[in-house]
Design a protein around this motif. Structure first.
Motif, PDB file in Angstrom:
ATOM      1  N   GLN A  14     -21.519 -37.352  22.606  1.00  0.00           N
ATOM      2  CA  GLN A  14     -21.753 -36.466  21.468  1.00  0.00           C
ATOM      3  C   GLN A  14     -21.264 -35.046  21.729  1.00  0.00           C
ATOM      4  OE1 GLN A  14     -23.139 -37.972  18.624  1.00  0.00           O
ATOM      5  NE2 GLN A  14     -22.704 -39.704  19.969  1.00  0.00           N
ATOM      6  N   SER A  61     -22.513 -51.334  17.466  1.00  0.00           N
ATOM      7  CA  SER A  61     -21.848 -50.923  16.222  1.00  0.00           C
ATOM      8  C   SER A  61     -21.144 -52.072  15.516  1.00  0.00           C
ATOM      9  CB  SER A  61     -20.839 -49.806  16.516  1.00  0.00           C
ATOM     10  OG  SER A  61     -19.695 -50.293  17.208  1.00  0.00           O
ATOM     11  N   ASP A 331     -13.204 -44.259   8.976  1.00  0.00           N
ATOM     12  CA  ASP A 331     -13.689 -42.877   9.019  1.00  0.00           C
ATOM     13  C   ASP A 331     -13.938 -42.391  10.446  1.00  0.00           C
ATOM     14  OD1 ASP A 331     -13.726 -42.749   6.215  1.00  0.00           O
ATOM     15  OD2 ASP A 331     -15.704 -43.689   6.145  1.00  0.00           O
ATOM     16  N   ARG A 332     -13.288 -43.008  11.423  1.00  0.00           N
ATOM     17  CA  ARG A 332     -13.577 -42.690  12.819  1.00  0.00           C
ATOM     18  C   ARG A 332     -13.165 -41.268  13.195  1.00  0.00           C
ATOM     19  NH1 ARG A 332     -15.372 -46.621  15.894  1.00  0.00           N
ATOM     20  NH2 ARG A 332     -14.236 -48.190  14.678  1.00  0.00           N
ATOM     21  N   ASP A 335     -15.912 -39.106  12.318  1.00  0.00           N
ATOM     22  CA  ASP A 335     -17.003 -39.248  13.289  1.00  0.00           C
ATOM     23  C   ASP A 335     -16.730 -38.405  14.538  1.00  0.00           C
ATOM     24  OD1 ASP A 335     -18.163 -41.011  11.545  1.00  0.00           O
ATOM     25  OD2 ASP A 335     -17.587 -42.808  12.673  1.00  0.00           O
ATOM     26  N   GLN A 338     -17.543 -34.819  14.360  1.00  0.00           N
ATOM     27  CA  GLN A 338     -18.958 -34.457  14.303  1.00  0.00           C
ATOM     28  C   GLN A 338     -19.537 -34.137  15.688  1.00  0.00           C
ATOM     29  OE1 GLN A 338     -20.544 -34.041  11.314  1.00  0.00           O
ATOM     30  NE2 GLN A 338     -18.484 -34.456  10.526  1.00  0.00           N
TER      31      GLN A 338
END
Length: 390
Positions: A14, A61, A331-332, A335, A338
Motif C-alpha cells: 500500500q 482477489s 481498473d488496475r 488501484d 491509490q
C-alpha cells in the motif's frame, strides 16, 4: 484437452516510492531511473506485509468458494522465504480456507521458480483433469541503501489458477529450458540482502535468451513473426527491452516489429510502477499486457522468456482463448494510483525495519496499511497472520 491459466490476480503493498524522489536523494539525474531503467515508482512493504500476506491477497482477489473447495495443490514460488523448513504455501492454504486434502509446497530457483510451478501444475492436471492448481509467485526485492540494486527493488505477488479448459490462455507443449552454474545474483543463508554482479548478470540474461531462443527456433521451426506478443522476465524493463531487440530479426516485416514493440510497451506498464517482484515479474508483465493491450484477440500467440539467476531460463508459448478479456481487471492502474506516496526517509524506515524478538521469541508490530491479510505478530517464534476472505 487444453491446460492453462483460468484466473490471474495481483497484489502489492500500500506504499509507493517515486523514483524521482529516490534519484534526488541519491544525487542522481531522474532520467537515469526513468529512462535508464524505465522505472517510475517502487512498491515498498512494511514489516507487516511479507510474501505470505501478498500471496494470500493476490489469490483471494480471484478465488471463489468453488475454487476453495476443489483446489488440490498450492505452489508458492519465492526467493524471499520466511522459513527454511515450512513452506509458505502452507500458510496461504490455511488463510484462504482451501479444502484440507491438498498438497502445499514452496519452490525456489531465483526468479524462475514460478515457471517451474506452472510446469508442475500442467503435468498434474494432465493426470487429473478435474484438478485446480493454485500457483503463486510472491517476492520482496530488497537491496542495501545506496547499493547499485537499490533502484530495482519492489514487492508483489501474482496468483494464477491453472485448470483444464482455461478461460485466459492455454499452454503449448513447446517448453525449452537451459541451466548454467553461475554467480550473477545470489543470497547465502547468512545474508539478508543479495550479492549481485550487475554487468555479468545482464550479460547472462541476454546470452541465455539468445542461445535458448536460437535452439527453440530450431526445434519449433518458427520465428518471431508467429508471435503476437512476447513477455520477458522484468528485473527492470530496460533489460527486457534489450532482450526484445536481441532476438528481433532484422528480416522481420515492419508490421511484425511494430506489433511486438507495441505489446511490449503494454507489458511493462505495471512493472514501471511496482518495480522488481522477482518470481512474479514475468507474470506481472503478462497481466499488464492482457489488461492494457487493445489489439490482442482470442487465438493470439504469446511467447515467454523466464529467467532466474544462478541460472535457469525457459522459453515457452501460450494462446489466448475466446472471452479471455472477461477474466481481467481493467481498473488496475487506478488501484496502483491509490497507494500512499512516501518520502525517501519513510521508505528507509519502512523497508529496513528489523524484527526484534524478546527472549521467548515474541514481538508485536506497529500498525501499517496493508491488504486484507497481514502479519500481526510473532509469538513463540510462530508467525501469526490475520485476515479473511471477503
Amino acid at each position: 484437452m487444453t491446460i492453462g491459466i483460468d484466473k490471474i490476480g495481483f497484489a502489492t503493498s500500500q506504499y509507493v516510492l517515486q523514483m524521482k524522489d529516490l534519484a534526488q536523494a541519491r544525487n542522481q539525474e531522474p532520467e537515469k531511473f526513468s529512462q535508464g531503467l524505465m522505472l517510475d515508482a517502487l512498491s515498498i512493504t512494511p514489516v507487516t506485509d511479507d510474501i505470505i500476506s501478498l500471496a494470500t491477497d493476490a489469490a483471494a482477489s480471484i478465488l471463489d468458494q468453488e475454487d476453495l473447495a476443489t483446489i488440490d495443490m498450492v505452489i508458492l514460488a519465492t526467493e524471499s522465504s520466511v522459513d527454511q523448513s515450512k513452506a509458505g504455501a502452507v500458510y496461504v492454504h490455511q488463510l484462504l480456507g482451501i479444502q484440507p486434502f491438498a498438497r502445499a509446497i514452496e519452490m525456489k530457483e531465483a526468479c524462475y521458480a514460478a515457471t517451474a510451478g506452472l510446469d508442475y501444475a500442467k503435468l498434474h492436471i494432465e493426470k487429473h483433469p478435474k484438478s485446480r492448481v493454485l500457483v503463486i509467485a510472491s517476492d520482496i526485492a530488497k537491496y542495501g541503501i545506496n547499493s547499485s540494486g537499490e533502484p530495482t527493488q519492489g514487492a508483489g505477488a501474482v496468483a494464477m489458477l491453472v485448470t483444464a479448459e482455461p478461460r485466459i490462455l492455454s499452454f503449448n507443449d513447446d517448453n525449452l529450458a537451459q541451466t548454467r552454474d553461475i554467480y550473477d545474483f545470489w543470497r547465502p543463508n547468512y545474508s539478508s540482502t543479495p550479492f549481485v554482479d550487475g554487468m555479468f548478470s545482464t550479460k547472462q540474461y541476454l546470452d541465455c535468451l539468445k542461445t535458448t531462443w536460437s535452439e527453440y527456433q530450431k526445434r519449433q521451426e518458427t520465428d518471431l513473426s508467429s508471435f503476437d506478443a512476447f513477455c520477458f522476465h522484468l528485473p527492470f524493463p530496460k533489460l527486457a527491452l534489450k532482450g526484445l531487440n536481441k532476438i528481433m530479426d532484422k528480416s522481420l516485416e515492419d508490421s511484425v516489429k511494430t506489433r511486438l514493440q507495441d505489446n511490449f510497451d503494454h507489458s511493462i506498464q505495471y512493472s514501471r510502477l511496482v518495480g522488481n517482484i522477482y518470481t512474479g515479474s514475468l507474470y506481472l508483465g503478462l497481466l499488464s499486457l492482457l489488461e492494457n493491450s487493445t489489439t490482442l484477440k482470442a487465438g493470439d500467440k504469446i511467447g515467454f522468456f523466464s529467467y532466474g539467476s544462478g541460472a535457469v531460463c525457459e522459453i515457452f508459448s501460450a494462446n489466448l482463448v475466446e472471452g479471455y478479456e472477461k477474466m481481467l481487471h481493467k481498473d488496475r492502474l487506478d488501484d496502483l494510483n491509490q497507494r500512499q506516496v512516501i518520502s525517501v526517509e519513510q521508505y528507509e524506515q519502512l523497508f529496513y525495519e528489523d524484527i526484534t524478538l524478546d527472549d521467548e521469541g515474541n514481538t508485536d508490530f506497529n500498525s501499517y496499511q496493508t491488504g486484507a491479510f497481514y502479519l500481526e505478530s510473532i509469538q513463540g517464534h510462530k508467525r501469526i497472520y490475520k485476515g479473511k476472505m471477503k
